[in-house]
Scaffold this motif. Structure first.
Motif: not given
Length: 259
Positions: A45-53, A96-111
Motif C-alpha cells: 500500500e502507498y503511504a496514506p495522505k494525512t493532509g494538505e495546505n 534471515q532479514f526483512a526490509y521495506g518502505y512505503r512512500d506516496w507513489n512507491q513501495g517495496k518489501n523483501e524477505k
C-alpha cells in the motif's frame, strides 16, 4: 511467556508504534521478522495522505516566492501535501532479514527465510497513471519474477523487401567473386598458416598464484550472533501542482480499473 511476548509484539506492530531494537537475540529478531507482514509484506500500500495546505509564505531577498529553495512563480497553483511514510529493516544475525518502505507513489518489501530463499515485491506509479507491480523470488533454481505488464504475442521475425533485395545483391556478388577466384576463400587453408606455433620462453611466462593470509575474525565478529529490528513512520511533505495532480488522478482511475 513466549506467547505473551508474541502477542505484545503483534499489538505493537499493528498499532504503528516506532520500534528500535539492537543487539537482540536471533529468536527475538525472528519474531519481529515473521511479523513484518503487518507492516506491508504482501500487498503493498502507498503511504496514506494525512493532509494538505497552501504553500507556506516565504520569499527571498528579491521578493520571489520560494518553497524549499525553489522559486515558485504562481504559488496559488500548488499545494503542499503530507504523507505518512514508513520503513522497516531487521536481521536475525543468522542470515534471515526483512526490509521495506512505503512512500506516496512507491513501495517495496523483501524477505529472506532460514532456507536462504528471498521473496519480495515492489510497486510504483508510472507516468501514465498505471501501477506497476512485480513479485519475485530467488532460490537455488535462480531468480524468478512476475509483473502486471500486459502480455504481448511475439511474432516470428520477417524480412522486409529492402532486406530481401540486399540479400539477393549480396549473394549475387559473392557468387561472381567466388567464380572468378575459382573457389571460396578459406582463411584456414594450410597455405595461409605459419609453420609451428609460438611458445613463450620461461622468463616471459610466470603463472599467477594468489596468496592471501588466513582469515582471522576481529573482536566484533566473535561471540553470540545478534540481531536488530527497526520500524518507524515519518511525515513526507510533497509539492504538488494542482492541474498535474488532477491529470494523474484521472489517469490512475482509468488505467487501474482492472487491478
Amino acid at each position: 511467556m513466549k506467547c505473551f511476548i508474541l502477542a505484545l509484539l503483534l499489538a505493537t506492530l499493528a498499532s504503528g508504534e516506532n520500534i528500535f531494537k539492537i543487539n537482540i537475540t536471533p529468536e527475538e529478531a525472528q519474531q519481529f521478522l515473521n511479523s513484518a507482514q503487518l507492516r506491508g509484506i504482501g500487498d503493498i500500500e502507498y503511504a496514506p495522505k494525512t493532509g494538505e495546505n497552501p504553500l507556506p509564505e516565504a520569499r527571498n531577498e528579491n521578493g520571489e516566492f520560494v518553497y524549499m529553495g525553489r522559486v515558485i512563480e504562481h504559488p496559488e497553483e500548488y499545494v503542499e501535501e503530507h504523507y505518512d511514510a514508513h520503513q522497516y529493516h531487521g536481521q536475525d544475525g543468522l542470515g534471515q532479514f526483512a526490509y521495506g518502505y512505503r512512500d506516496w507513489n512507491q513501495g517495496k518489501n523483501e524477505k529472506r527465510d532460514e532456507t536462504g530463499k528471498v521473496t519480495g515485491s515492489y510497486k510504483y506509479v508510472q507516468p501514465h497513471g498505471r501501477d506497476f507491480v512485480a513479485n519475485y523470488y530467488a532460490d537455488k533454481t535462480g531468480f524468478h519474477v512476475e509483473d502486471n505488464r500486459p502480455a504481448h504475442l511475439k511474432l516470428p521475425a520477417t524480412k522486409t523487401p529492402a532486406v530481401l533485395k540486399a540479400e539477393e545483391e549480396h549473394f549475387k556478388l559473392w557468387g561472381e567473386l567466388a567464380a572468378a577466384a575459382g573457389h571460396n576463400p578459406d582463411p584456414y587453408a594450410p597455405e595461409y598458416q605459419q609453420e609451428g606455433r609460438y611458445q613463450p620462453t620461461e622468463p616471459e611466462y610466470q603463472p599467477y598464484v594468489h596468496e592471501e593470509p588466513p582469515y582471522v575474525p576481529g573482536p566484533e565478529e566473535t561471540g553470540e550472533p545478534k540481531g536488530f529490528f527497526y520500524a518507524f513512520d515519518y511525515n513526507v511533505p510533497l509539492l504538488r501542482n494542482k492541474e498535474e495532480r488532477a491529470e494523474l488522478e484521472r489517469l490512475r482511475a482509468i488505467n487501474n480499473k482492472d487491478e
